[in-house]
Design a protein around this motif. Structure first.
Motif, short mmCIF file in Angstrom:
data_model
loop_
_atom_site.label_atom_id
_atom_site.label_comp_id
_atom_site.label_asym_id
_atom_site.label_seq_id
_atom_site.Cartn_x
_atom_site.Cartn_y
_atom_site.Cartn_z
N PHE A 254 62.15 31.29 -2.73
CA PHE A 254 60.79 30.80 -2.90
C PHE A 254 59.84 32.00 -2.84
N ARG A 255 59.12 32.24 -3.93
CA ARG A 255 58.29 33.44 -4.00
C ARG A 255 57.18 33.45 -2.96
N ALA A 256 56.69 32.27 -2.58
CA ALA A 256 55.63 32.21 -1.58
C ALA A 256 56.15 32.47 -0.18
N VAL A 257 57.48 32.55 -0.03
CA VAL A 257 58.08 32.95 1.24
C VAL A 257 58.45 34.43 1.20
N ALA A 258 59.00 34.87 0.08
CA ALA A 258 59.42 36.27 -0.06
C ALA A 258 58.23 37.22 0.07
N THR A 259 57.06 36.78 -0.36
CA THR A 259 55.81 37.52 -0.19
C THR A 259 54.79 36.58 0.43
N ARG A 260 54.12 37.06 1.46
CA ARG A 260 53.10 36.20 2.08
C ARG A 260 51.79 36.29 1.31
N TYR A 261 51.38 35.15 0.74
CA TYR A 261 50.09 35.05 0.06
C TYR A 261 49.06 34.32 0.93
N ASP A 262 49.51 33.59 1.94
CA ASP A 262 48.61 32.82 2.79
C ASP A 262 47.84 33.74 3.72
N LYS A 263 46.54 33.51 3.82
CA LYS A 263 45.73 34.36 4.69
C LYS A 263 45.98 34.09 6.17
N ARG A 264 46.20 32.86 6.51
CA ARG A 264 46.37 32.49 7.92
C ARG A 264 47.85 32.41 8.29
N GLY A 265 48.15 32.88 9.48
CA GLY A 265 49.54 32.87 9.94
C GLY A 265 50.13 31.48 10.04
N TYR A 266 49.33 30.50 10.52
CA TYR A 266 49.87 29.15 10.68
C TYR A 266 50.15 28.49 9.34
N VAL A 267 49.41 28.88 8.29
CA VAL A 267 49.67 28.33 6.97
C VAL A 267 50.95 28.94 6.41
N PHE A 268 51.17 30.23 6.66
CA PHE A 268 52.42 30.85 6.20
C PHE A 268 53.62 30.23 6.91
N LEU A 269 53.48 29.91 8.19
CA LEU A 269 54.56 29.21 8.89
C LEU A 269 54.81 27.84 8.25
N GLY A 270 53.73 27.15 7.87
CA GLY A 270 53.88 25.88 7.17
C GLY A 270 54.58 26.05 5.83
N THR A 271 54.26 27.13 5.11
CA THR A 271 54.92 27.44 3.85
C THR A 271 56.42 27.63 4.05
N ASP A 272 56.79 28.42 5.07
CA ASP A 272 58.20 28.66 5.37
C ASP A 272 58.91 27.36 5.76
N THR A 273 58.23 26.54 6.53
CA THR A 273 58.84 25.28 7.00
C THR A 273 59.02 24.31 5.85
N ALA A 274 58.05 24.26 4.93
CA ALA A 274 58.19 23.40 3.76
C ALA A 274 59.37 23.86 2.90
N ALA A 275 59.56 25.18 2.77
CA ALA A 275 60.71 25.70 2.02
C ALA A 275 62.02 25.32 2.71
N ALA A 276 62.06 25.42 4.03
CA ALA A 276 63.26 25.03 4.78
C ALA A 276 63.55 23.54 4.59
N LEU A 277 62.50 22.73 4.57
CA LEU A 277 62.66 21.29 4.34
C LEU A 277 63.32 21.03 2.99
N LEU A 278 62.90 21.75 1.96
CA LEU A 278 63.49 21.57 0.63
C LEU A 278 64.96 21.99 0.63
N ILE A 279 65.28 23.07 1.35
CA ILE A 279 66.68 23.52 1.43
C ILE A 279 67.55 22.41 2.01
N TRP A 280 67.05 21.75 3.05
CA TRP A 280 67.83 20.66 3.66
C TRP A 280 67.92 19.45 2.74
N LEU A 281 66.81 19.10 2.08
CA LEU A 281 66.84 17.97 1.16
C LEU A 281 67.83 18.19 0.02
N ARG A 282 67.99 19.44 -0.39
CA ARG A 282 68.78 19.75 -1.58
C ARG A 282 70.15 20.32 -1.27
N SER A 283 70.52 20.29 0.01
CA SER A 283 71.83 20.83 0.38
C SER A 283 72.91 19.78 0.19
#
Length: 283
Positions: A254-283
């Motif tokens: 996920f490009r938005a995880v490989a590079t941080r584009y989010d200005k706020r740290g808590y939003v970047f954590l949300g981005t990472d968590t949403a990506a992890a959620l997709l990994i589980w849904l699609r595993s």
């Protein structure tokens, strides 16, 4: 001009939506605002995958402001994390979680657009936009899926985040029973080899495989019988540590995880968590 893309590529499938829909906040109680959950989440997925600016989302996802604001809201109020935990719970109830976990971290480049974040205090980790790197610390199950995530500044030592990563493992039971917090075993590399971490694992009765550092080994041997016995080490189990490296590779697809584009740290954590959620849904 908006980002180009194939019509439905990367969107939630009907099966994935069937798992996710009942878990979403107010999905059946609120009118209007929440009726477009699926369209909005598909927009978030598109941005996760491409890393494009929010305002350049394709029109099929509706208003880009709506997609952006909902991701900000769910990152701020912690919605993404319980969603991830509930999907993990579904997998655990089906016996699909390998609880021989591994812990590691990965560095992420902070894009110049993530600099200069406002200082309003969010209910989450602080922004570190002035640094060139960010770190994502994580645990992963034996099937290469992220179990828990912690975001820190890039210079934060990995060993200091071992306990926070472990303490964030929290998988509910679908029926009666306590939350699952303890793995069957934990593996990590030499960076995590210290007395505090080993004591933490022993207190919780968690079998662990962490190689001993050469200087620690020399000091122990130098003390003779007073140095104690060497920590147990299972070479076969340690070979499975690559599962966390493969989980990191999945996240960084996920490009938005490989590079941080989010200005706020808590939003970047949300981005990472949403990506992890997709990994589980699609595993």
């Amino acid at each position: 001009m908006r980002c180009s893309g194939h019509a439905q590529q990367g969107d939630l499938t009907d099966d994935e939506w069937a798992v996710l829909e009942p878990l979403l906040p107010n999905s059946n109680k609120r009118r209007g605002r929440w009726r477009d959950h699926r369209q909005v989440i598909n927009g978030i997925i598109h941005r996760l995958s491409t890393g494009c600016q929010w305002r350049k989302l394709p029109e099929r996802f509706g208003s880009w402001q709506t997609v952006h604001k909902r991701h900000m809201l769910w990152s701020a109020d912690g919605t993404w994390e319980p969603l991830l935990q509930r999907v993990q719970a579904v997998a655990d109830a089906a016996g699909d979680v390998d609880w021989n976990i591994n812990i590691d971290s990965t560095s992420v480049r902070v894009h110049q657009h993530a600099a200069g974040a406002p200082t309003a205090p969010p209910p989450a980790p602080p922004s570190t936009s002035k640094g060139a790197l960010q770190k994502v610390h994580l645990s992963a199950d034996g099937k290469c899926r992220p179990l828990s995530l912690v975001v820190t500044p890039g210079r934060r030592a990995d060993c200091t985040q071992f306990e926070p990563v472990m303490d964030k493992i929290c998988v509910p039971r679908l029926g009666a029973g306590r939350l699952r917090r303890l793995p069957d075993s934990a593996g990590a590399d030499k960076v995590y080899s210290n007395g505090l971490i080993r004591s933490y694992l022993r207190r919780r009765g968690i079998r662990h495989v962490i190689p001993e550092k050469s200087d620690t080994k020399s000091a122990r041997l130098g003390r003779g019988s007073r140095g104690g016995r060497p920590p147990g080490f299972d070479k076969t189990r340690y070979k499975a540590r690559n599962t966390v490296e493969r989980a990191i590779n999945k996240l960084k697809q996920f490009r938005a995880v490989a590079t941080r584009y989010d200005k706020r740290g808590y939003v970047f954590l949300g981005t990472d968590t949403a990506a992890a959620l997709l990994i589980w849904l699609r595993s």
